[in-house]
Design a protein around this motif. Structure first.
Motif, PDB file in Angstrom:
ATOM      1  N   SER A   1       2.452   7.201  11.222  1.00 27.18           N
ATOM      2  CA  SER A   1       2.619   5.843  10.684  1.00 27.18           C
ATOM      3  C   SER A   1       2.565   5.810   9.164  1.00 27.18           C
ATOM      4  O   SER A   1       3.304   5.054   8.529  1.00 27.18           O
ATOM      5  N   SER A   2       1.701   6.632   8.558  1.00 22.71           N
ATOM      6  CA  SER A   2       1.593   6.631   7.094  1.00 22.71           C
ATOM      7  C   SER A   2       2.867   7.159   6.449  1.00 22.71           C
ATOM      8  O   SER A   2       3.269   6.705   5.371  1.00 22.71           O
ATOM      9  N   LEU A   3       3.530   8.113   7.109  1.00 19.07           N
ATOM     10  CA  LEU A   3       4.796   8.651   6.591  1.00 19.07           C
ATOM     11  C   LEU A   3       5.879   7.580   6.639  1.00 19.07           C
ATOM     12  O   LEU A   3       6.585   7.350   5.645  1.00 19.07           O
ATOM     13  N   GLU A   4       5.997   6.950   7.787  1.00 16.52           N
ATOM     14  CA  GLU A   4       7.041   5.939   7.948  1.00 16.52           C
ATOM     15  C   GLU A   4       6.833   4.762   7.011  1.00 16.52           C
ATOM     16  O   GLU A   4       7.776   4.261   6.405  1.00 16.52           O
ATOM     17  N   SER A   5       5.582   4.315   6.899  1.00 12.96           N
ATOM     18  CA  SER A   5       5.310   3.179   6.011  1.00 12.96           C
ATOM     19  C   SER A   5       5.599   3.538   4.566  1.00 12.96           C
ATOM     20  O   SER A   5       6.057   2.696   3.780  1.00 12.96           O
ATOM     21  N   GLY A   6       5.331   4.797   4.193  1.00 10.38           N
ATOM     22  CA  GLY A   6       5.626   5.239   2.833  1.00 10.38           C
ATOM     23  C   GLY A   6       7.112   5.220   2.533  1.00 10.38           C
ATOM     24  O   GLY A   6       7.546   4.756   1.473  1.00 10.38           O
ATOM     25  N   VAL A   7       7.912   5.698   3.473  1.00  9.59           N
ATOM     26  CA  VAL A   7       9.364   5.711   3.292  1.00  9.59           C
ATOM     27  C   VAL A   7       9.926   4.294   3.266  1.00  9.59           C
ATOM     28  O   VAL A   7      10.776   3.953   2.434  1.00  9.59           O
ATOM     29  N   TYR A   8       9.441   3.449   4.185  1.00 12.23           N
ATOM     30  CA  TYR A   8       9.901   2.060   4.203  1.00 12.23           C
ATOM     31  C   TYR A   8       9.546   1.349   2.898  1.00 12.23           C
ATOM     32  O   TYR A   8      10.319   0.531   2.387  1.00 12.23           O
ATOM     33  N   ALA A   9       8.357   1.675   2.356  1.00  9.05           N
ATOM     34  CA  ALA A   9       7.920   1.038   1.113  1.00  9.05           C
ATOM     35  C   ALA A   9       8.805   1.455  -0.062  1.00  9.05           C
ATOM     36  O   ALA A   9       9.123   0.641  -0.939  1.00  9.05           O
TER      37      ALA A   9
ATOM     38  N   SER B   1       0.826  -1.209   0.000  1.00  7.60           N
ATOM     39  CA  SER B   1       0.000   0.000   0.000  1.00  7.60           C
ATOM     40  C   SER B   1       0.862   1.261   0.000  1.00  7.60           C
ATOM     41  O   SER B   1       0.546   2.249  -0.681  1.00  7.60           O
ATOM     42  N   GLY B   2       1.967   1.239   0.757  1.00  9.19           N
ATOM     43  CA  GLY B   2       2.856   2.393   0.780  1.00  9.19           C
ATOM     44  C   GLY B   2       3.516   2.636  -0.564  1.00  9.19           C
ATOM     45  O   GLY B   2       3.654   3.786  -1.014  1.00  9.19           O
ATOM     46  N   TRP B   3       3.923   1.554  -1.220  1.00 12.43           N
ATOM     47  CA  TRP B   3       4.552   1.683  -2.535  1.00 12.43           C
ATOM     48  C   TRP B   3       3.556   2.204  -3.567  1.00 12.43           C
ATOM     49  O   TRP B   3       3.891   3.080  -4.377  1.00 12.43           O
ATOM     50  N   LEU B   4       2.331   1.698  -3.525  1.00 12.73           N
ATOM     51  CA  LEU B   4       1.310   2.157  -4.472  1.00 12.73           C
ATOM     52  C   LEU B   4       0.966   3.620  -4.244  1.00 12.73           C
ATOM     53  O   LEU B   4       0.673   4.359  -5.199  1.00 12.73           O
ATOM     54  N   ARG B   5       0.992   4.050  -2.979  1.00  9.31           N
ATOM     55  CA  ARG B   5       0.728   5.458  -2.678  1.00  9.31           C
ATOM     56  C   ARG B   5       1.821   6.342  -3.258  1.00  9.31           C
ATOM     57  O   ARG B   5       1.548   7.400  -3.827  1.00  9.31           O
ATOM     58  N   TRP B   6       3.083   5.917  -3.131  1.00 13.56           N
ATOM     59  CA  TRP B   6       4.193   6.661  -3.728  1.00 13.56           C
ATOM     60  C   TRP B   6       4.095   6.656  -5.253  1.00 13.56           C
ATOM     61  O   TRP B   6       4.282   7.691  -5.900  1.00 13.56           O
ATOM     62  N   ARG B   7       3.785   5.518  -5.830  1.00  9.89           N
ATOM     63  CA  ARG B   7       3.693   5.378  -7.280  1.00  9.89           C
ATOM     64  C   ARG B   7       2.594   6.298  -7.835  1.00  9.89           C
ATOM     65  O   ARG B   7       2.791   6.982  -8.841  1.00  9.89           O
ATOM     66  N   GLU B   8       1.440   6.307  -7.151  1.00 15.57           N
ATOM     67  CA  GLU B   8       0.332   7.155  -7.596  1.00 15.57           C
ATOM     68  C   GLU B   8       0.722   8.630  -7.538  1.00 15.57           C
ATOM     69  O   GLU B   8       0.414   9.406  -8.447  1.00 15.57           O
ATOM     70  N   TRP B   9       1.403   9.010  -6.464  1.00 13.80           N
ATOM     71  CA  TRP B   9       1.817  10.411  -6.312  1.00 13.80           C
ATOM     72  C   TRP B   9       2.822  10.793  -7.392  1.00 13.80           C
ATOM     73  O   TRP B   9       2.703  11.852  -8.013  1.00 13.80           O
ATOM     74  N   ALA B  10       3.810   9.935  -7.616  1.00 17.93           N
ATOM     75  CA  ALA B  10       4.847  10.234  -8.599  1.00 17.93           C
ATOM     76  C   ALA B  10       4.268  10.348 -10.010  1.00 17.93           C
ATOM     77  O   ALA B  10       4.625  11.257 -10.775  1.00 17.93           O
TER      78      ALA B  10
END
Length: 301
Positions: free
Chosen positions: A51-59, A7-16
């Motif tokens: 938590s959403s920030l950390e999970s995004g960075v970890y992803a 979910s974190g990776w998909l959130r980054w991918r969508e934003w990018a």
């Protein structure tokens, strides 16, 4: 592990992909810092933590590692500074949740008692068993059929782990059959009857599958804590004045703050509630004004 970061990776991918000239991979430190800043703003607006920030960075780190990049851009000082800054902006003192009173629990149980919805039944199980057993939501979601023994006048619930379990022997809670609309044993029996035949090691709280003509509990899959928290708040919202002050901790806090608990021997209450220490117990118990005034009145001045 894949599901943890997906979910974190998909959130980054969508934003990018929503930006011009921002590559998904390899990511640039500046872009990740801007992504963190936007997440922090969203988290602040929605009153949620880091938590959403950390999970995004970890992803993002996980995605680059899986793609074979030895040096990940999240290690760049710019990204670290952005993350630390966002954490400081979102930092706030822990605010204990307001306790659910017995009268509120009774009103909620009465309202949903006749509902045929599986969601309502699952919520009632969590509310009534959680309140009667002083359980945290993460303990309730992991209760399996094999952990429950139902008798004519009570049921026992075995928890493999609890905070006051110093010797790791597990903890058994005993909940009385009351015959009332708030009876934790009765709602547990209703839930068990509707579960599909499956292993006794599987959780009682299951994912709900909705078909065209009916709904039913999944044969094995449980429900995440975040989903249960959202469902809990959705169900109690009409019964409280400010939903932001209530959460799943309100069950244990409400049970502990019940004036009837004052009549129970302290050591017995401690065993039932599973307090880890005195300071933990005092965080959950909320005394009303009359009780607080009783101290100075007893001074006879």
């Amino acid at each position: 592990m894949v599901l943890k970061y997906k979910s974190g990776w998909l959130r980054w991918r969508e934003w990018a992909l929503s930006k011009i000239g921002v590559p998904v991979i390899p990511a640039k430190p500046l872009h990740i810092a801007l992504f963190i800043s936007e997440l922090a703003k969203r988290s602040s607006e929605n009153n949620i933590g880091v938590s959403s920030l950390e999970s995004g960075v970890y992803a993002i780190n996980w995605g680059h590692a899986m793609a074979g990049f030895e040096a990940c851009p999240v290690s760049h000082p710019l990204v670290k500074f952005a993350l630390e800054g966002a954490k400081k902006r979102l930092a706030r003192p822990v605010q204990p949740k307001e306790p659910l009173s017995v009268s509120t629990v009774q009103a909620i149980a009465t309202h949903f008692a006749s509902s045929a919805s599986l969601s309502d039944l699952c919520f009632l199980f969590i509310l009534l068993v959680g309140f009667a057993g002083f359980f945290h939501i993460d303990k309730i979601r992991n209760i399996a059929l094999r952990d429950v023994s139902i008798h004519s006048d009570h049921m026992s619930v075995y928890l493999p782990q609890r905070k006051n379990d110093q010797y790791r022997e597990g903890h058994t809670a005993f909940l009385a059959r009351t015959g009332k609309v708030t009876c934790p044993v009765a709602v547990t029996e209703r839930l068990i009857k509707l579960l599909p035949q499956s292993s006794s090691a599987l959780p009682l709280v299951r994912r709900i599958v909705k078909a065209k003509s009916k709904e039913y509990f999944h044969c094995s899959l449980g429900v995440s804590v975040s989903t249960l928290r959202e469902e809990f708040k959705k169900h109690i919202r009409p019964f409280v004045s400010d939903i932001s002050k209530y959460g799943t901790h309100s069950m244990k806090s409400g049970a502990a703050s019940n004036p009837a608990c004052r009549k129970i021997a302290g050591d017995l209450l401690d065993i039932h509630a599973g307090w880890r220490c005195e300071s933990t117990k005092h965080r959950y118990i909320k005394h009303d004004l009359s009780e607080r005034l009783a101290v100075s009145k007893e001074l006879s001045i």
